[in-house]
Design a protein around this motif. Structure first.
Motif, PDB file in Angstrom:
ATOM      1  N   ALA A   5     -56.130  -1.873  23.136  1.00 20.72           N
ATOM      2  CA  ALA A   5     -55.048  -2.767  23.557  1.00 20.72           C
ATOM      3  C   ALA A   5     -53.854  -2.596  22.633  1.00 20.72           C
ATOM      4  O   ALA A   5     -53.984  -2.240  21.463  1.00 20.72           O
ATOM      5  CB  ALA A   5     -55.524  -4.215  23.530  1.00 20.72           C
ATOM      6  N   THR A   6     -52.682  -2.835  23.189  1.00 24.47           N
ATOM      7  CA  THR A   6     -51.452  -2.853  22.398  1.00 24.47           C
ATOM      8  C   THR A   6     -50.942  -4.288  22.454  1.00 24.47           C
ATOM      9  O   THR A   6     -51.572  -5.143  23.046  1.00 24.47           O
ATOM     10  CB  THR A   6     -50.393  -1.900  22.996  1.00 24.47           C
ATOM     11  OG1 THR A   6     -50.002  -2.398  24.278  1.00 24.47           O
ATOM     12  CG2 THR A   6     -50.917  -0.482  23.115  1.00 24.47           C
ATOM     13  N   GLY A   7     -49.816  -4.556  21.872  1.00 22.29           N
ATOM     14  CA  GLY A   7     -49.231  -5.886  21.963  1.00 22.29           C
ATOM     15  C   GLY A   7     -48.539  -6.128  23.293  1.00 22.29           C
ATOM     16  O   GLY A   7     -47.958  -7.183  23.505  1.00 22.29           O
ATOM     17  N   TYR A   8     -48.634  -5.169  24.197  1.00 26.88           N
ATOM     18  CA  TYR A   8     -47.975  -5.248  25.496  1.00 26.88           C
ATOM     19  C   TYR A   8     -49.034  -5.432  26.567  1.00 26.88           C
ATOM     20  O   TYR A   8     -49.985  -4.654  26.647  1.00 26.88           O
ATOM     21  CB  TYR A   8     -47.136  -3.982  25.741  1.00 26.88           C
ATOM     22  CG  TYR A   8     -46.036  -3.865  24.720  1.00 26.88           C
ATOM     23  CD1 TYR A   8     -44.775  -4.357  24.991  1.00 26.88           C
ATOM     24  CD2 TYR A   8     -46.285  -3.320  23.471  1.00 26.88           C
ATOM     25  CE1 TYR A   8     -43.771  -4.293  24.038  1.00 26.88           C
ATOM     26  CE2 TYR A   8     -45.296  -3.258  22.510  1.00 26.88           C
ATOM     27  CZ  TYR A   8     -44.042  -3.750  22.793  1.00 26.88           C
ATOM     28  OH  TYR A   8     -43.055  -3.701  21.845  1.00 26.88           O
ATOM     29  N   ILE A  52     -46.996   0.765  41.027  1.00 32.84           N
ATOM     30  CA  ILE A  52     -46.818   0.159  39.705  1.00 32.84           C
ATOM     31  C   ILE A  52     -45.905  -1.053  39.865  1.00 32.84           C
ATOM     32  O   ILE A  52     -44.771  -0.932  40.317  1.00 32.84           O
ATOM     33  CB  ILE A  52     -46.212   1.162  38.709  1.00 32.84           C
ATOM     34  CG1 ILE A  52     -47.101   2.399  38.616  1.00 32.84           C
ATOM     35  CG2 ILE A  52     -46.039   0.514  37.346  1.00 32.84           C
ATOM     36  CD1 ILE A  52     -46.528   3.499  37.762  1.00 32.84           C
ATOM     37  N   SER A  53     -46.410  -2.207  39.500  1.00 35.33           N
ATOM     38  CA  SER A  53     -45.637  -3.440  39.659  1.00 35.33           C
ATOM     39  C   SER A  53     -44.435  -3.453  38.713  1.00 35.33           C
ATOM     40  O   SER A  53     -44.417  -2.762  37.690  1.00 35.33           O
ATOM     41  CB  SER A  53     -46.520  -4.662  39.376  1.00 35.33           C
ATOM     42  OG  SER A  53     -46.851  -4.714  37.998  1.00 35.33           O
ATOM     43  N   LEU A  54     -43.442  -4.253  39.083  1.00 33.91           N
ATOM     44  CA  LEU A  54     -42.255  -4.382  38.226  1.00 33.91           C
ATOM     45  C   LEU A  54     -42.623  -4.902  36.841  1.00 33.91           C
ATOM     46  O   LEU A  54     -42.050  -4.466  35.839  1.00 33.91           O
ATOM     47  CB  LEU A  54     -41.231  -5.316  38.877  1.00 33.91           C
ATOM     48  CG  LEU A  54     -40.153  -4.649  39.708  1.00 33.91           C
ATOM     49  CD1 LEU A  54     -39.265  -5.696  40.373  1.00 33.91           C
ATOM     50  CD2 LEU A  54     -39.318  -3.687  38.897  1.00 33.91           C
ATOM     51  N   SER A  55     -43.573  -5.802  36.775  1.00 40.92           N
ATOM     52  CA  SER A  55     -43.957  -6.332  35.463  1.00 40.92           C
ATOM     53  C   SER A  55     -44.556  -5.230  34.587  1.00 40.92           C
ATOM     54  O   SER A  55     -44.297  -5.178  33.375  1.00 40.92           O
ATOM     55  CB  SER A  55     -44.925  -7.507  35.608  1.00 40.92           C
ATOM     56  OG  SER A  55     -46.056  -7.136  36.348  1.00 40.92           O
ATOM     57  N   ALA A  60     -43.770  -1.243  30.224  1.00 36.06           N
ATOM     58  CA  ALA A  60     -43.697   0.148  29.762  1.00 36.06           C
ATOM     59  C   ALA A  60     -42.347   0.444  29.115  1.00 36.06           C
ATOM     60  O   ALA A  60     -42.284   1.123  28.081  1.00 36.06           O
ATOM     61  CB  ALA A  60     -43.955   1.101  30.927  1.00 36.06           C
ATOM     62  N   LEU A  61     -41.269  -0.069  29.715  1.00 34.03           N
ATOM     63  CA  LEU A  61     -39.941   0.128  29.131  1.00 34.03           C
ATOM     64  C   LEU A  61     -39.833  -0.559  27.772  1.00 34.03           C
ATOM     65  O   LEU A  61     -39.285   0.015  26.821  1.00 34.03           O
ATOM     66  CB  LEU A  61     -38.856  -0.381  30.078  1.00 34.03           C
ATOM     67  CG  LEU A  61     -38.669   0.431  31.362  1.00 34.03           C
ATOM     68  CD1 LEU A  61     -37.777  -0.325  32.344  1.00 34.03           C
ATOM     69  CD2 LEU A  61     -38.108   1.807  31.057  1.00 34.03           C
ATOM     70  N   ALA A  62     -40.362  -1.765  27.662  1.00 39.39           N
ATOM     71  CA  ALA A  62     -40.337  -2.476  26.382  1.00 39.39           C
ATOM     72  C   ALA A  62     -41.157  -1.730  25.339  1.00 39.39           C
ATOM     73  O   ALA A  62     -40.733  -1.588  24.179  1.00 39.39           O
ATOM     74  CB  ALA A  62     -40.855  -3.904  26.561  1.00 39.39           C
ATOM     75  N   TYR A  63     -42.314  -1.235  25.745  1.00 40.98           N
ATOM     76  CA  TYR A  63     -43.160  -0.467  24.830  1.00 40.98           C
ATOM     77  C   TYR A  63     -42.417   0.785  24.359  1.00 40.98           C
ATOM     78  O   TYR A  63     -42.466   1.134  23.184  1.00 40.98           O
ATOM     79  CB  TYR A  63     -44.483  -0.089  25.500  1.00 40.98           C
ATOM     80  CG  TYR A  63     -45.390   0.673  24.578  1.00 40.98           C
ATOM     81  CD1 TYR A  63     -46.195   0.003  23.665  1.00 40.98           C
ATOM     82  CD2 TYR A  63     -45.437   2.065  24.590  1.00 40.98           C
ATOM     83  CE1 TYR A  63     -47.015   0.690  22.793  1.00 40.98           C
ATOM     84  CE2 TYR A  63     -46.248   2.762  23.729  1.00 40.98           C
ATOM     85  CZ  TYR A  63     -47.039   2.083  22.830  1.00 40.98           C
ATOM     86  OH  TYR A  63     -47.843   2.778  21.959  1.00 40.98           O
ATOM     87  N   TYR A  64     -41.740   1.439  25.282  1.00 40.65           N
ATOM     88  CA  TYR A  64     -40.979   2.642  24.918  1.00 40.65           C
ATOM     89  C   TYR A  64     -39.949   2.331  23.838  1.00 40.65           C
ATOM     90  O   TYR A  64     -39.854   3.044  22.839  1.00 40.65           O
ATOM     91  CB  TYR A  64     -40.288   3.246  26.144  1.00 40.65           C
ATOM     92  CG  TYR A  64     -39.301   4.329  25.782  1.00 40.65           C
ATOM     93  CD1 TYR A  64     -39.738   5.543  25.257  1.00 40.65           C
ATOM     94  CD2 TYR A  64     -37.934   4.137  25.935  1.00 40.65           C
ATOM     95  CE1 TYR A  64     -38.838   6.539  24.905  1.00 40.65           C
ATOM     96  CE2 TYR A  64     -37.023   5.132  25.598  1.00 40.65           C
ATOM     97  CZ  TYR A  64     -37.486   6.327  25.077  1.00 40.65           C
ATOM     98  OH  TYR A  64     -36.592   7.300  24.723  1.00 40.65           O
ATOM     99  N   TRP A  65     -39.165   1.282  24.021  1.00 40.16           N
ATOM    100  CA  TRP A  65     -38.113   0.985  23.053  1.00 40.16           C
ATOM    101  C   TRP A  65     -38.686   0.554  21.712  1.00 40.16           C
ATOM    102  O   TRP A  65     -38.056   0.778  20.667  1.00 40.16           O
ATOM    103  CB  TRP A  65     -37.135  -0.040  23.608  1.00 40.16           C
ATOM    104  CG  TRP A  65     -36.307   0.590  24.691  1.00 40.16           C
ATOM    105  CD1 TRP A  65     -36.384   0.366  26.031  1.00 40.16           C
ATOM    106  CD2 TRP A  65     -35.323   1.616  24.520  1.00 40.16           C
ATOM    107  NE1 TRP A  65     -35.497   1.174  26.709  1.00 40.16           N
ATOM    108  CE2 TRP A  65     -34.838   1.957  25.807  1.00 40.16           C
ATOM    109  CE3 TRP A  65     -34.802   2.287  23.418  1.00 40.16           C
ATOM    110  CZ2 TRP A  65     -33.857   2.934  26.014  1.00 40.16           C
ATOM    111  CZ3 TRP A  65     -33.824   3.258  23.619  1.00 40.16           C
ATOM    112  CH2 TRP A  65     -33.362   3.568  24.904  1.00 40.16           C
ATOM    113  N   ALA A  66     -39.882  -0.001  21.714  1.00 39.18           N
ATOM    114  CA  ALA A  66     -40.529  -0.382  20.450  1.00 39.18           C
ATOM    115  C   ALA A  66     -41.208   0.820  19.784  1.00 39.18           C
ATOM    116  O   ALA A  66     -41.426   0.810  18.575  1.00 39.18           O
ATOM    117  CB  ALA A  66     -41.551  -1.485  20.693  1.00 39.18           C
TER     118      ALA A  66
END
Length: 99
Positions: A5-8, A52-55, A60-66
């Motif tokens: 698991a990740t924080g996402y 793939i749901s919007l959520s 995934a986008l948030a994980y990418y930027w982090a």
């Protein structure tokens, strides 16, 4: 095979540390490649990948930027592998079929 698991909420790491979108076989780097290459918004990504749901896309986008450096390095490694494969000669039997 259990994933880490990740924080996402919708992102997990496989045994090789590659980030995957939960409930899919898609790597975060694959989704990000589409986002960066085509400039697709989250809504367009969802249109292109309706499974793939919007959520999950936003996660995934948030994980990418982090984790930008890690994901960018993964994308670069994949591109390097493609270039190596493209430089390899095609087996003659296959080449003959295309001639």
């Amino acid at each position: 095979m259990p994933h880490t698991a990740t924080g996402y909420k919708y992102i997990e790491l496989d045994d090789n540390g590659i980030a995957l979108i939960v409930g899919t076989t898609m790597k975060v780097s694959e989704l990000i490649t589409s986002h960066l290459a085509y400039g697709w918004s989250p809504e367009e990504l969802h249109f292109q990948y309706p499974h793939i749901s919007l959520s999950k896309i936003y996660s995934a986008l948030a994980y990418y930027w982090a984790s930008k450096e890690t994901i960018d390095a993964e994308i670069e490694q994949r591109l390097e592998r493609v270039e190596i494969l493209q430089r390899q000669p095609v087996p003659s039997r296959i080449a003959q079929k295309f001639r």
